[in-house]
Scaffold this motif. Sequence first.
Motif, PDB file in Angstrom:
ATOM      1  N   HIS A 134      37.786  60.954  -3.011  1.00  0.00           N
ATOM      2  CA  HIS A 134      37.116  61.234  -1.736  1.00  0.00           C
ATOM      3  C   HIS A 134      37.683  62.514  -1.123  1.00  0.00           C
ATOM      4  O   HIS A 134      36.929  63.376  -0.638  1.00  0.00           O
ATOM      5  CB  HIS A 134      37.299  60.045  -0.783  1.00  0.00           C
ATOM      6  CG  HIS A 134      36.428  60.100   0.424  1.00  0.00           C
ATOM      7  ND1 HIS A 134      35.913  58.983   1.043  1.00  0.00           N
ATOM      8  CD2 HIS A 134      35.981  61.147   1.165  1.00  0.00           C
ATOM      9  CE1 HIS A 134      35.192  59.333   2.090  1.00  0.00           C
ATOM     10  NE2 HIS A 134      35.226  60.646   2.191  1.00  0.00           N
ATOM     11  N   LYS A 135      38.999  62.668  -1.170  1.00  0.00           N
ATOM     12  CA  LYS A 135      39.622  63.881  -0.645  1.00  0.00           C
ATOM     13  C   LYS A 135      39.141  65.118  -1.392  1.00  0.00           C
ATOM     14  O   LYS A 135      38.878  66.168  -0.787  1.00  0.00           O
ATOM     15  CB  LYS A 135      41.140  63.774  -0.736  1.00  0.00           C
ATOM     16  CG  LYS A 135      41.757  62.738   0.197  1.00  0.00           C
ATOM     17  CD  LYS A 135      43.267  62.655  -0.017  1.00  0.00           C
ATOM     18  CE  LYS A 135      43.881  61.572   0.866  1.00  0.00           C
ATOM     19  NZ  LYS A 135      45.347  61.435   0.622  1.00  0.00           N
ATOM     20  N   LEU A 184      33.305  70.160  -0.342  1.00  0.00           N
ATOM     21  CA  LEU A 184      32.323  70.397   0.713  1.00  0.00           C
ATOM     22  C   LEU A 184      32.783  71.507   1.654  1.00  0.00           C
ATOM     23  O   LEU A 184      31.984  72.354   2.068  1.00  0.00           O
ATOM     24  CB  LEU A 184      32.064  69.104   1.490  1.00  0.00           C
ATOM     25  CG  LEU A 184      31.427  67.954   0.693  1.00  0.00           C
ATOM     26  CD1 LEU A 184      31.328  66.700   1.559  1.00  0.00           C
ATOM     27  CD2 LEU A 184      30.054  68.340   0.152  1.00  0.00           C
ATOM     28  N   ARG A 185      34.084  71.514   1.992  1.00  0.00           N
ATOM     29  CA  ARG A 185      34.601  72.587   2.841  1.00  0.00           C
ATOM     30  C   ARG A 185      34.519  73.939   2.129  1.00  0.00           C
ATOM     31  O   ARG A 185      34.242  74.970   2.754  1.00  0.00           O
ATOM     32  CB  ARG A 185      36.066  72.312   3.216  1.00  0.00           C
ATOM     33  CG  ARG A 185      36.328  71.090   4.063  1.00  0.00           C
ATOM     34  CD  ARG A 185      35.853  71.236   5.526  1.00  0.00           C
ATOM     35  NE  ARG A 185      34.415  71.059   5.633  1.00  0.00           N
ATOM     36  CZ  ARG A 185      33.792  69.866   5.569  1.00  0.00           C
ATOM     37  NH1 ARG A 185      34.493  68.763   5.407  1.00  0.00           N
ATOM     38  NH2 ARG A 185      32.485  69.780   5.680  1.00  0.00           N
ATOM     39  N   SER A 186      34.758  73.937   0.832  1.00  0.00           N
ATOM     40  CA  SER A 186      34.656  75.170   0.055  1.00  0.00           C
ATOM     41  C   SER A 186      33.226  75.689   0.060  1.00  0.00           C
ATOM     42  O   SER A 186      32.985  76.903   0.204  1.00  0.00           O
ATOM     43  CB  SER A 186      35.127  74.920  -1.381  1.00  0.00           C
ATOM     44  OG  SER A 186      34.927  76.059  -2.185  1.00  0.00           O
ATOM     45  N   TYR A 197      30.210  60.340   2.588  1.00  0.00           N
ATOM     46  CA  TYR A 197      31.421  61.150   2.638  1.00  0.00           C
ATOM     47  C   TYR A 197      31.564  61.862   3.968  1.00  0.00           C
ATOM     48  O   TYR A 197      32.668  62.051   4.457  1.00  0.00           O
ATOM     49  CB  TYR A 197      31.423  62.148   1.483  1.00  0.00           C
ATOM     50  CG  TYR A 197      31.411  61.468   0.138  1.00  0.00           C
ATOM     51  CD1 TYR A 197      32.494  60.697  -0.287  1.00  0.00           C
ATOM     52  CD2 TYR A 197      30.299  61.550  -0.704  1.00  0.00           C
ATOM     53  CE1 TYR A 197      32.475  60.034  -1.513  1.00  0.00           C
ATOM     54  CE2 TYR A 197      30.279  60.898  -1.928  1.00  0.00           C
ATOM     55  CZ  TYR A 197      31.362  60.144  -2.325  1.00  0.00           C
ATOM     56  OH  TYR A 197      31.348  59.484  -3.529  1.00  0.00           O
ATOM     57  N   GLU A 198      30.426  62.242   4.541  1.00  0.00           N
ATOM     58  CA  GLU A 198      30.439  62.887   5.857  1.00  0.00           C
ATOM     59  C   GLU A 198      29.102  62.663   6.555  1.00  0.00           C
ATOM     60  O   GLU A 198      28.060  62.632   5.902  1.00  0.00           O
ATOM     61  CB  GLU A 198      30.674  64.402   5.730  1.00  0.00           C
ATOM     62  CG  GLU A 198      32.058  64.780   5.265  1.00  0.00           C
ATOM     63  CD  GLU A 198      32.348  66.262   5.425  1.00  0.00           C
ATOM     64  OE1 GLU A 198      33.517  66.601   5.506  1.00  0.00           O
ATOM     65  OE2 GLU A 198      31.396  67.059   5.461  1.00  0.00           O
ATOM     66  N   GLU A 199      29.188  62.519   7.870  1.00  0.00           N
ATOM     67  CA  GLU A 199      27.980  62.561   8.702  1.00  0.00           C
ATOM     68  C   GLU A 199      28.431  63.157  10.023  1.00  0.00           C
ATOM     69  O   GLU A 199      28.793  62.456  10.959  1.00  0.00           O
ATOM     70  CB  GLU A 199      27.360  61.174   8.883  1.00  0.00           C
ATOM     71  CG  GLU A 199      26.030  61.231   9.591  1.00  0.00           C
ATOM     72  CD  GLU A 199      25.214  59.943   9.473  1.00  0.00           C
ATOM     73  OE1 GLU A 199      24.223  59.813  10.201  1.00  0.00           O
ATOM     74  OE2 GLU A 199      25.563  59.088   8.643  1.00  0.00           O
TER      75      GLU A 199
END
Length: 275
Positions: free
Chosen positions: A5-6, A12-14, A105-107
């Motif tokens: 997950h990390k 995603l940040r990349s 993973y993100e919202e």
Amino acid sequence: MSEIHKEIVRQLRSIEAEEDVRILYACESGSRAWGFPSKDSDYDVRFLYLRRPEAYLSIQEPRDVIERPISDLLDINGWDLKKGLTLFHKSNPPLLEWLQSDIRYEENYTVAESIRKLSPLGFSPKSCIYHYLNMARGNYRTYLQGSEVKIKKYFYVLRPLLACAWIEKYNEVPPLEFSVLVEELIPAGTLLRETVNNLLIRKMSGDELNLEPRLEVINTYLEQQIAYFEEAASRFGPGNGVSYEVLDELFRAALAEVWGEGSLWTAGVSRRSGN
């Protein structure tokens, strides 16, 4: 948070930094979301993103898909929100499935939930039936003919056909979880149910599930269901649909939320719309 997950969040940040976008929503798709991963299944990460407002005012249309090279572990790609909303207008089943995924993973913003709330209105039984039927028919013809078949491919024909049956029964977006579809739509105590459950147990325990003799009870069911929905698909309704005006407003609201009300484009839209 698990290590994988990390790593997904790092990826995603990349993507955000390299592409100058903001990721609105990211989830798991594929076998993990459907509830039948193998021990070595990769992670199918799907996301919606938004570019800066000025990118949508360019003479050159920005690319509406971001993809990363597939590795042994990760398959990551996403759609521009504008593309996503255009497909949502057509009741696109993959997008509807992403929004339902329990593995998120993100919202980071409200837009995914806003689309989710519109899903019952935007759902088109006919469009979704044809999508799932075509998926089932293609996989059946490619992988499940002959005396020996790629046995794990049964899941990729069973699930879309069960999704068709769910739509016929409930007139709503079918659930992602394969086990829910099986329990609701294949009668308990039947040879078909027993055979499917045994196959599911084998897949999740890590069995190879490569070429094996075909399972006649499943093949017979699949052939019957494909034939039935080929004849029945045209009888389903198109649904009510969500207007482009509503989706335009949702898109503009997302731009304002992500990039700020003070952006030149957002301010211009507000003045023209009389807000």
